[in-house]
Design a protein around this motif. Structure first.
Motif, PDB file in Angstrom:
ATOM      1  N   LEU A  72     -59.447 -72.431  85.217  1.00  0.00           N
ATOM      2  CA  LEU A  72     -57.478 -72.027  85.091  1.00  0.00           C
ATOM      3  C   LEU A  72     -57.295 -71.361  83.613  1.00  0.00           C
ATOM      4  O   LEU A  72     -56.359 -70.106  84.357  1.00  0.00           O
ATOM      5  CB  LEU A  72     -57.438 -73.180  84.578  1.00  0.00           C
ATOM      6  CG  LEU A  72     -57.427 -74.246  85.917  1.00  0.00           C
ATOM      7  CD1 LEU A  72     -56.760 -75.800  85.861  1.00  0.00           C
ATOM      8  CD2 LEU A  72     -56.594 -73.506  87.603  1.00  0.00           C
ATOM      9  N   PRO A  73     -58.051 -71.036  82.577  1.00  0.00           N
ATOM     10  CA  PRO A  73     -57.802 -69.813  81.804  1.00  0.00           C
ATOM     11  C   PRO A  73     -57.549 -68.968  82.582  1.00  0.00           C
ATOM     12  O   PRO A  73     -57.542 -67.740  81.482  1.00  0.00           O
ATOM     13  CB  PRO A  73     -58.544 -70.568  80.999  1.00  0.00           C
ATOM     14  CG  PRO A  73     -58.800 -71.796  80.636  1.00  0.00           C
ATOM     15  CD  PRO A  73     -59.033 -72.234  81.990  1.00  0.00           C
ATOM     16  N   LEU A  74     -58.651 -68.280  83.138  1.00  0.00           N
ATOM     17  CA  LEU A  74     -59.200 -66.958  83.688  1.00  0.00           C
ATOM     18  C   LEU A  74     -58.635 -66.899  84.341  1.00  0.00           C
ATOM     19  O   LEU A  74     -58.111 -65.235  84.436  1.00  0.00           O
ATOM     20  CB  LEU A  74     -60.757 -66.832  84.256  1.00  0.00           C
ATOM     21  CG  LEU A  74     -61.963 -67.026  83.307  1.00  0.00           C
ATOM     22  CD1 LEU A  74     -63.028 -67.362  84.256  1.00  0.00           C
ATOM     23  CD2 LEU A  74     -61.924 -65.822  82.717  1.00  0.00           C
ATOM     24  N   VAL A  75     -57.855 -67.601  85.650  1.00  0.00           N
ATOM     25  CA  VAL A  75     -56.770 -66.874  85.537  1.00  0.00           C
ATOM     26  C   VAL A  75     -55.316 -67.508  85.702  1.00  0.00           C
ATOM     27  O   VAL A  75     -55.076 -67.945  87.095  1.00  0.00           O
ATOM     28  CB  VAL A  75     -57.345 -67.251  87.315  1.00  0.00           C
ATOM     29  CG1 VAL A  75     -58.552 -66.175  87.638  1.00  0.00           C
ATOM     30  CG2 VAL A  75     -57.918 -68.345  87.934  1.00  0.00           C
ATOM     31  N   PRO A  76     -54.380 -67.119  85.019  1.00  0.00           N
ATOM     32  CA  PRO A  76     -53.366 -68.165  84.980  1.00  0.00           C
ATOM     33  C   PRO A  76     -52.208 -66.966  85.684  1.00  0.00           C
ATOM     34  O   PRO A  76     -53.233 -66.175  86.858  1.00  0.00           O
ATOM     35  CB  PRO A  76     -52.775 -66.820  83.682  1.00  0.00           C
ATOM     36  CG  PRO A  76     -53.595 -65.722  83.685  1.00  0.00           C
ATOM     37  CD  PRO A  76     -55.335 -65.941  84.256  1.00  0.00           C
ATOM     38  N   VAL A  77     -51.385 -67.621  86.096  1.00  0.00           N
ATOM     39  CA  VAL A  77     -50.442 -67.353  87.409  1.00  0.00           C
ATOM     40  C   VAL A  77     -49.311 -66.266  86.875  1.00  0.00           C
ATOM     41  O   VAL A  77     -48.992 -66.463  85.569  1.00  0.00           O
ATOM     42  CB  VAL A  77     -49.295 -68.702  87.674  1.00  0.00           C
ATOM     43  CG1 VAL A  77     -48.498 -68.297  88.941  1.00  0.00           C
ATOM     44  CG2 VAL A  77     -50.669 -70.125  88.228  1.00  0.00           C
TER      45      VAL A  77
END
Length: 328
Positions: A72-77
């Motif tokens: 999740l931290p690699l692909v912030p919205v």
């Protein structure tokens, strides 16, 4: 703010629509709804059901913690994420895409993770990834593979069906009216015919000059309300865009009989592996002479294999026959 894609004459000819979903684009974009609905935006009903099912699955295994800590931290919205996570081989399947990801030059990984850190922070293992540490890359690959298996693989046939349907739609549009009509019929984008510019809403202003490279259009089940492009406009251009979420056609228990006829459908459903004529006759009541006549037609269409031994005939369904007989 707007995304603008500038086309030249050669770009029109080189624009194409992928017939299959991109494994890593779908994986990356699927991580966004896992965080929960964004204010003012509710995901389609099938994506909401997917999210509920996936959170339940992840909560029961260690992978859930790994997704939260590492992926999740690699692909912030609505923010930057590294382009190396979505290499161009993704429509060829997950494993080729993972191989390409791991072969990314280490300098590029470090540069892109540095950009992510400056904007959103980085995962706890970001330093190891940024230096191209082989064990960190292997961990990333394993987490991506495990997450895909748990979260996306169960829905992959439906995701693939949506992409194939969209490819069929746009290919038909292009065959009838040319690439300009194709671009004019993309969802969530506006085609300015006179200027040859494709425009869409975007979180930041981005201009992409194709410069003869063409554009690869990738339909996506998890893409939200706006299309997505790679952050580095020097990379091979892609536009990932949302497909319409339509329910699958209602299951028809008589579909196979309508296709093959009721007698052949019953015979095909009865055949498994090395099924003898006597078994088919016993389970269906169809005479051996009729079985022979109908299985000859099934074999000629690669739905069954037949072998004779000592005066007896045995039948096995082919993969195509299996697909037809077991489809629900």
């Amino acid at each position: 703010m707007r995304l603008r894609i500038f086309f030249g004459p050669e770009d029109m000819k080189r624009t194409q629509v992928s017939a299959r979903p991109d494994a890593l684009w779908e994986l990356v974009l699927s991580l966004h709804p896992l965080r929960g609905p964004r204010p003012g935006f509710g995901p389609p009903a099938d994506v909401a059901r997917w999210r509920s099912d996936t959170l339940t699955v992840l909560s029961k295994r260690p992978l859930g913690a790994a997704v939260g800590r590492c992926l999740l931290p690699l692909v912030p919205v609505s923010s930057y994420w590294p382009d190396f996570l979505t290499p161009h081989t993704g429509t060829d399947g997950l494993e080729p895409a993972l191989d390409t990801l791991l072969s990314t030059p280490r300098a590029r990984i470090g540069q892109e993770l540095g950009k992510l850190t400056s904007r959103s922070g980085a995962p706890s293992w970001g330093a190891e990834l940024a230096t191209g540490d082989s064990s960190a890359l292997a961990v990333l690959r394993d987490h991506l593979r495990s997450y895909f298996s748990a979260a996306l693989a169960p829905r992959w046939s439906d995701i693939s069906r949506h992409a194939a349907t969209e490819h069929t739609r746009l290919t038909g549009v292009s065959a009838n009216g040319g690439p300009e009509d194709l671009l004019a019929n993309l969802p969530c984008a506006v085609w300015h015919r006179a200027d040859r510019i494709l425009e869409a809403r975007y979180p930041v202003p981005v201009d992409v000059h194709l410069a003869g490279r063409g554009l690869r259009l990738i339909p996506s089940w998890f893409c939200a309300t706006t299309p997505v492009v790679l952050a580095d406009t020097d990379l091979p251009p892609v536009l990932v865009y949302p497909v319409a979420h339509r329910p699958p056609p209602a299951a028809d228990p008589n579909a196979l009989a309508k296709l093959l006829g009721p007698t052949r459908a019953r015979i095909l459903a009865t055949i498994t592996v090395a099924t003898p004529t006597a078994t088919i006759h016993r389970e269906t009541g169809i005479s051996p002479a009729q079985i022979s006549r109908h299985t000859t037609v099934l074999a000629a269409n690669d739905l069954v294999l037949q072998a004779r031994h000592a005066g007896r005939t045995f039948y096995t369904r082919t993969p195509l026959g299996d697909a037809l007989a077991t489809r629900r």
